[in-house]
Design an enzyme around this catalytic site. Structure first.
Site: not given
Ligand code: GRF
Length: 191
Positions: A13, A92, A109, A111, A145, A147, A175-176
């Site tokens: 997303s 991941m 990244n 988070h 490290g 995050d 929000a992301e």
């Molecule tokens: C997000 O919530 C991000 O903060 C975390 O992994 C998720 C990835 O979501 N690191 P998507 O695959 O972008 O929907």
């Protein structure tokens, strides 16, 4: 125009939000490659649907580890695509020196918390069980490290009394989707 490589393992997303920010003219950038360690992931499906260049990172035989060999294969894919900036979006595996050394200060990244609070997995659950009043998301540089890299931008999300892990996670993700394109523009303006 800044050339982006996006790497993820999940639904994609955030990759999609970046893509939409570009197609709507909000973000002056180009996604030149989308990479995933998961051949059947949503992020690759979305890349295909938008005709974005994409590839699978071969991490075999490891299910979780990001071996130095797999990292060097990733470096090659990113160099072949001639990326300026790399955005991890739900990737991941833990990035180590082969990749970090090839792209110093060029890997971001996102988070789902206001770092340094709640690093690691399921940060939204950590916020709820901690009784936090607010959480949010952070875009940061990636270092060796977990995050811990320098913070570029954060967006706050207030917790609600009846929040569940799912409702809070959904608001943090919204929000992301605003934060990541903004952070890329900010970083790009200093390159
Ligand atoms: C997000 O919530 C991000 O903060 C975390 O992994 C998720 C990835 O979501 N690191 P998507 O695959 O972008 O929907």
């Amino acid at each position: 125009m800044i050339r982006l490589g996006i790497i993820g393992s999940g639904t994609g997303s955030n990759m999609w939000a970046i893509h939409q920010a570009i197609t709507s003219g909000q973000l002056d950038a180009q996604i030149v490659t989308v990479l995933s360690d998961q051949p059947r992931s949503g992020i690759l499906e979305k890349a295909r649907s938008a005709d974005l260049p994409h590839a699978v990172i071969d991490c075999a035989p490891f299910k979780q580890k990001f071996s130095p060999e797999a990292q060097l294969r990733t470096v090659q894919l990113l160099q072949d695509a001639d990326v300026d900036l790399i955005c991890l979006a739900g990737f991941m595996r833990i990035v180590g020196h082969p990749l970090l050394d090839a792209f110093p200060k060029r890997i971001l990244n996102i988070h789902p918390s206001l770092l340094p609070a709640y690093p690691g997995l399921a940060a939204w659950e950590q916020a709820i069980s901690d009784g936090a009043e607010k959480s949010g998301c952070t875009v940061h540089y990636v270092d060796s490290g977990i995050d811990t890299g320098g913070i570029i931008l954060q967006k706050e999300v207030a917790l609600r009394p009846n929040d569940t892990a799912e409702t809070l996670h959904a608001r943090i993700q919204a929000a992301e989707h605003i934060a990541y394109p903004e952070a890329i523009a900010l970083v790009a303006s200093h390159l």
